[in-house]
Scaffold this motif. Structure first.
Motif, PDB file in Angstrom:
ATOM      1  N   GLY A 193       0.781  -1.225   0.000  1.00 10.63           N
ATOM      2  CA  GLY A 193       0.000   0.000   0.000  1.00 10.63           C
ATOM      3  C   GLY A 193       0.813   1.276   0.000  1.00 10.63           C
ATOM      4  N   HIS A 194       2.084   1.203  -0.330  1.00  9.95           N
ATOM      5  CA  HIS A 194       2.953   2.381  -0.295  1.00  9.95           C
ATOM      6  C   HIS A 194       2.553   3.394  -1.370  1.00  9.95           C
ATOM      7  CE1 HIS A 194       5.161   1.439  -4.010  1.00  9.95           C
ATOM      8  NE2 HIS A 194       4.952   0.171  -3.662  1.00  9.95           N
ATOM      9  N   PRO A 195       2.806   4.684  -1.140  1.00 10.57           N
ATOM     10  CA  PRO A 195       2.582   5.692  -2.177  1.00 10.57           C
ATOM     11  C   PRO A 195       3.816   5.814  -3.068  1.00 10.57           C
ATOM     12  CG  PRO A 195       3.209   6.763  -0.141  1.00 10.57           C
ATOM     13  CD  PRO A 195       3.129   5.275   0.157  1.00 10.57           C
ATOM     14  N   GLY A 196       3.651   6.357  -4.241  1.00 12.43           N
ATOM     15  CA  GLY A 196       4.795   6.652  -5.104  1.00 12.43           C
ATOM     16  C   GLY A 196       5.273   5.475  -5.912  1.00 12.43           C
ATOM     17  N   PHE A 197       6.527   5.587  -6.371  1.00 14.52           N
ATOM     18  CA  PHE A 197       7.121   4.585  -7.244  1.00 14.52           C
ATOM     19  C   PHE A 197       7.276   3.240  -6.544  1.00 14.52           C
ATOM     20  CE2 PHE A 197       8.807   8.536  -9.075  1.00 14.52           C
ATOM     21  CZ  PHE A 197       8.496   8.341 -10.410  1.00 14.52           C
ATOM     22  N   HIS A 198       7.266   2.189  -7.352  1.00 12.85           N
ATOM     23  CA  HIS A 198       7.643   0.866  -6.851  1.00 12.85           C
ATOM     24  C   HIS A 198       9.160   0.823  -6.817  1.00 12.85           C
ATOM     25  CE1 HIS A 198       3.615  -0.790  -7.041  1.00 12.85           C
ATOM     26  NE2 HIS A 198       3.483  -0.253  -8.244  1.00 12.85           N
ATOM     27  N   ARG A 199       9.732   0.102  -5.854  1.00 12.24           N
ATOM     28  CA  ARG A 199      11.182   0.032  -5.711  1.00 12.24           C
ATOM     29  C   ARG A 199      11.643  -1.394  -5.465  1.00 12.24           C
ATOM     30  NH1 ARG A 199      12.641   5.135  -5.681  1.00 12.24           N
ATOM     31  NH2 ARG A 199      11.387   6.689  -4.646  1.00 12.24           N
ATOM     32  N   ALA A 200      12.678  -1.772  -6.199  1.00 13.07           N
ATOM     33  CA  ALA A 200      13.295  -3.083  -5.985  1.00 13.07           C
ATOM     34  C   ALA A 200      14.140  -3.033  -4.718  1.00 13.07           C
ATOM     35  CB  ALA A 200      14.147  -3.468  -7.184  1.00 13.07           C
ATOM     36  N   ALA A 201      14.524  -4.183  -4.223  1.00 12.96           N
ATOM     37  CA  ALA A 201      15.328  -4.259  -3.004  1.00 12.96           C
ATOM     38  C   ALA A 201      16.700  -3.640  -3.223  1.00 12.96           C
ATOM     39  CB  ALA A 201      15.482  -5.712  -2.577  1.00 12.96           C
ATOM     40  N   GLY A 202      17.303  -3.177  -2.147  1.00 14.91           N
ATOM     41  CA  GLY A 202      18.657  -2.628  -2.209  1.00 14.91           C
ATOM     42  C   GLY A 202      18.663  -1.113  -2.198  1.00 14.91           C
TER      43      GLY A 202
END
Length: 155
Positions: free
Chosen positions: A130-139
């Protein structure tokens, strides 16, 4: 009784012992049998199940349940993220993306801890659900993708 156990400051072992004592043996054993049948490995499904001669040779998926106190679902999710990230530092072979969160008295009502949206190059978003903004990969320098500050369509 579940509400009393949920608010009680007792260990998970004591909680399980109380729940076991209050459960009819036939109901508990049928629940355990249903879980074992549900989580057979892919190799077992393809081969028609393990034979008695090689029973136990196929790896099975196991679940570790950690119980902790939190004031609300948001705090519980924050703690789940911290515990998951810490555990994957100690044991990098564990998939952090598989972490699920549920109330201690409702293990069958689970939701993912991390977003899990698949992006470019099959990268998986490891931000909280449910995060806002861009999706982010690990790291630290993980790949970012998506609609930025626009509404997210995935959980």
């Amino acid at each position: 009784m579940s509400a009393v156990l949920d608010g009680a400051d007792v260990s998970e072992r004591q909680r399980a012992a109380i729940a076991h004592a209050l459960t009819r043996p036939s109901a508990l054993s049928s629940y355990v049998d249903a879980l074992v049948d549900r989580y057979t490995t892919e190799r077992e499904r393809r081969s028609g199940g393990p034979s008695s001669s090689n029973a136990g040779r196929f790896p099975r998926r196991w679940t570790l349940h950690l119980t902790y106190l939190a004031a609300d679902p948001d705090e519980a999710r924050e703690q789940a993220v911290v515990y998951t990230e810490g555990l994957t530092i100690l044991r990098p072979e564990l998939p952090a993306g598989a972490a699920l969160l549920s109330r201690a008295d409702a293990w069958n009502h689970v939701e993912p801890v991390f977003c899990g949206q698949v992006g470019p190059d099959n990268k998986i978003c490891m931000d909280v659900t449910g995060h806002p903004g861009f999706h982010r990969a690990a790291g630290v320098n993980g790949l970012s993708w998506g609609d930025g500050d626009g509404p997210q369509t995935s959980r």
